[in-house]
Design a protein around this motif. Sequence first.
Motif, PDB file in Angstrom:
ATOM      1  N   GLN A  36     -21.677 -35.942 -18.634  1.00 54.54           N
ATOM      2  CA  GLN A  36     -21.315 -34.870 -17.596  1.00 54.54           C
ATOM      3  C   GLN A  36     -20.276 -35.314 -16.805  1.00 54.54           C
ATOM      4  O   GLN A  36     -20.082 -36.160 -16.309  1.00 54.54           O
ATOM      5  N   THR A  37     -19.325 -34.317 -16.993  1.00 57.24           N
ATOM      6  CA  THR A  37     -17.975 -34.644 -15.898  1.00 57.24           C
ATOM      7  C   THR A  37     -17.801 -33.380 -15.233  1.00 57.24           C
ATOM      8  O   THR A  37     -16.504 -32.784 -15.308  1.00 57.24           O
ATOM      9  N   ALA A  38     -18.525 -32.957 -14.348  1.00 55.34           N
ATOM     10  CA  ALA A  38     -18.343 -31.625 -13.611  1.00 55.34           C
ATOM     11  C   ALA A  38     -17.695 -32.270 -12.185  1.00 55.34           C
ATOM     12  O   ALA A  38     -18.126 -32.109 -11.303  1.00 55.34           O
ATOM     13  N   VAL A  39     -16.325 -32.522 -12.369  1.00 51.69           N
ATOM     14  CA  VAL A  39     -15.695 -33.044 -11.166  1.00 51.69           C
ATOM     15  C   VAL A  39     -14.415 -32.458 -11.022  1.00 51.69           C
ATOM     16  O   VAL A  39     -13.640 -31.829 -11.895  1.00 51.69           O
ATOM     17  N   LEU A  40     -13.565 -32.600 -10.057  1.00 54.58           N
ATOM     18  CA  LEU A  40     -12.491 -32.112  -9.557  1.00 54.58           C
ATOM     19  C   LEU A  40     -11.491 -33.059  -9.178  1.00 54.58           C
ATOM     20  O   LEU A  40     -10.976 -33.028  -8.058  1.00 54.58           O
ATOM     21  N   PRO A  41     -10.983 -34.018 -10.085  1.00 52.70           N
ATOM     22  CA  PRO A  41     -10.371 -35.337  -9.827  1.00 52.70           C
ATOM     23  C   PRO A  41      -8.764 -34.826  -9.271  1.00 52.70           C
ATOM     24  O   PRO A  41      -8.147 -35.483  -8.411  1.00 52.70           O
ATOM     25  N   PHE A  42      -8.241 -33.774 -10.056  1.00 49.89           N
ATOM     26  CA  PHE A  42      -6.848 -33.492  -9.673  1.00 49.89           C
ATOM     27  C   PHE A  42      -6.425 -33.253  -8.227  1.00 49.89           C
ATOM     28  O   PHE A  42      -5.298 -33.378  -7.811  1.00 49.89           O
ATOM     29  N   VAL A  43      -7.597 -33.026  -7.300  1.00 43.94           N
ATOM     30  CA  VAL A  43      -7.572 -32.473  -6.083  1.00 43.94           C
ATOM     31  C   VAL A  43      -6.836 -33.722  -5.376  1.00 43.94           C
ATOM     32  O   VAL A  43      -5.924 -33.637  -4.530  1.00 43.94           O
ATOM     33  N   TYR A  44      -7.257 -34.946  -5.685  1.00 44.38           N
ATOM     34  CA  TYR A  44      -6.767 -36.285  -4.900  1.00 44.38           C
ATOM     35  C   TYR A  44      -5.642 -37.130  -5.649  1.00 44.38           C
ATOM     36  O   TYR A  44      -5.335 -38.115  -5.056  1.00 44.38           O
ATOM     37  N   THR A  45      -5.570 -36.935  -6.898  1.00 42.07           N
ATOM     38  CA  THR A  45      -4.574 -37.729  -7.564  1.00 42.07           C
ATOM     39  C   THR A  45      -3.565 -38.302  -6.884  1.00 42.07           C
ATOM     40  O   THR A  45      -2.808 -39.523  -7.574  1.00 42.07           O
ATOM     41  N   LEU A  46      -2.794 -37.680  -6.161  1.00 43.86           N
ATOM     42  CA  LEU A  46      -1.572 -37.957  -5.861  1.00 43.86           C
ATOM     43  C   LEU A  46      -1.643 -38.644  -4.492  1.00 43.86           C
ATOM     44  O   LEU A  46      -0.573 -39.212  -3.830  1.00 43.86           O
ATOM     45  N   PHE A  47      -2.742 -38.795  -3.994  1.00 45.46           N
ATOM     46  CA  PHE A  47      -2.821 -39.664  -2.523  1.00 45.46           C
ATOM     47  C   PHE A  47      -3.323 -41.186  -2.970  1.00 45.46           C
ATOM     48  O   PHE A  47      -3.823 -41.379  -3.799  1.00 45.46           O
TER      49      PHE A  47
END
Lengths: 47, 383
Positions: A36-47
């Motif tokens: 299961q990969t219900a996540v929202l990683p792009f939100v922080y990838t640039l920090f």
Amino acid sequence: MLLQEFWDFMRERKKYWMMPIIISLLALGFLILFSQTAVLPFVYTLF
Amino acid sequence: MKKNLMAVLVGVLLTLLSLSLIEVYYRAFVPPKAEVFAFVPSTPVEVPEARLSAELISQIQGDPIMKWRSLGSAYEGEYNAKVVDVSKQGPLGCCVLQGFFAPPGKVHSRAYTKHRDLLYDVHFTFDQRSRRITPEVSHARNALLAFGDSYTLGEGVNDEESFPYVLGTYRASTQVYNLGLMGGSANQTLYEVTKLPEKRLPDLPDQEVTAIYTFMVDHLERLICRSLCLTAQGMWRLNQPFYSLKNGRPYFEGAFSDRKVLNSFYTWFHQSAIVQGTGMVLPPQFTQEHFDFFATMMVEIRDVLKTKYPKLKFYVVMYPGSSDPYGSDLTAACKKRGLNVLNYASVDITGLAQKRERIAGEGHPSPIAHMILARLLNRDLPQ
């Protein structure tokens, strides 16, 4: 049940070389089906 | 016996050969499956849409905030860049052991698509303890502490649009404090209240204090840092505080990046094209053990806060929609430990916000979503 039949088949015919293949296929299948990969990683990838 | 062992060994070699061939195939033909933004279906909960009164729904949909900013429908387009007007990592960066504590004052934050279309352009104002501002109440009778992540902090919305601020406008005698952190988690919150209380927490002698922790689905990922933490997209979680359970209580172990052996294994695992192409994760699912761990973390946070605020009332809040599919399991685990839970997991925030519940192309809650959560909390939290 199916696994039991496989085990009986391997013992009967002495086809123990099939055991690692079946175990690895089952493990892979389990991981692919149930990961299961219900996540929202792009939100922080640039920090 | 020796013959059988030899057969097993041959089988192992054949397996490795097959896996290598599949690996070569995946490397050549199958692109990596990225982590995706998932709109998962709702699960049954205790605050169903039906229990939202018609009056509340009409208040939400008739609120001027619905018309403030036309942000389009929910997630669409491709997020590309965020810009803050502060050099180096910026005070709105996230994800170091002690959290990012912004200096007092204003910060200008913008996000763009890769085509340079503006997604948002907002200002943050921080107080002396790096908390995003909320309405000031001169003679507050009680206080509300809002813990959480960027959803609580209000990434992508202006100061007066974040739900802690909006909640403050509804409550004349309550001073609300926004303690949200970028990349915040249960781990980060426990670290903050145990190791850095003087940096962030207000001094409120003899006041009635209500504290809320707002959960959304990625907090489970941040709680245990699965193998996804070792991918390029997930790596920011590595610097978060790492807790394990010892004698039934959370024990601080350092940062997730300190788990050298496990991290090395996860790195090796995710280098495989088969793993990347099929989206495999270790451990593959969140289980009851993880739900119980989360609840134990919440109990610890509540108990630590209670030593500072003896009249504390503590609530775990499941963010509308985004807490699925774990809302019900987490609620049960929390309630079993005597925690108060406001489970909004199945509140139809998409419908209430008329498909504008997220900042288009970026994913964080829109001003409308903040307003909806503020209204729900105003309805359900004690005055």
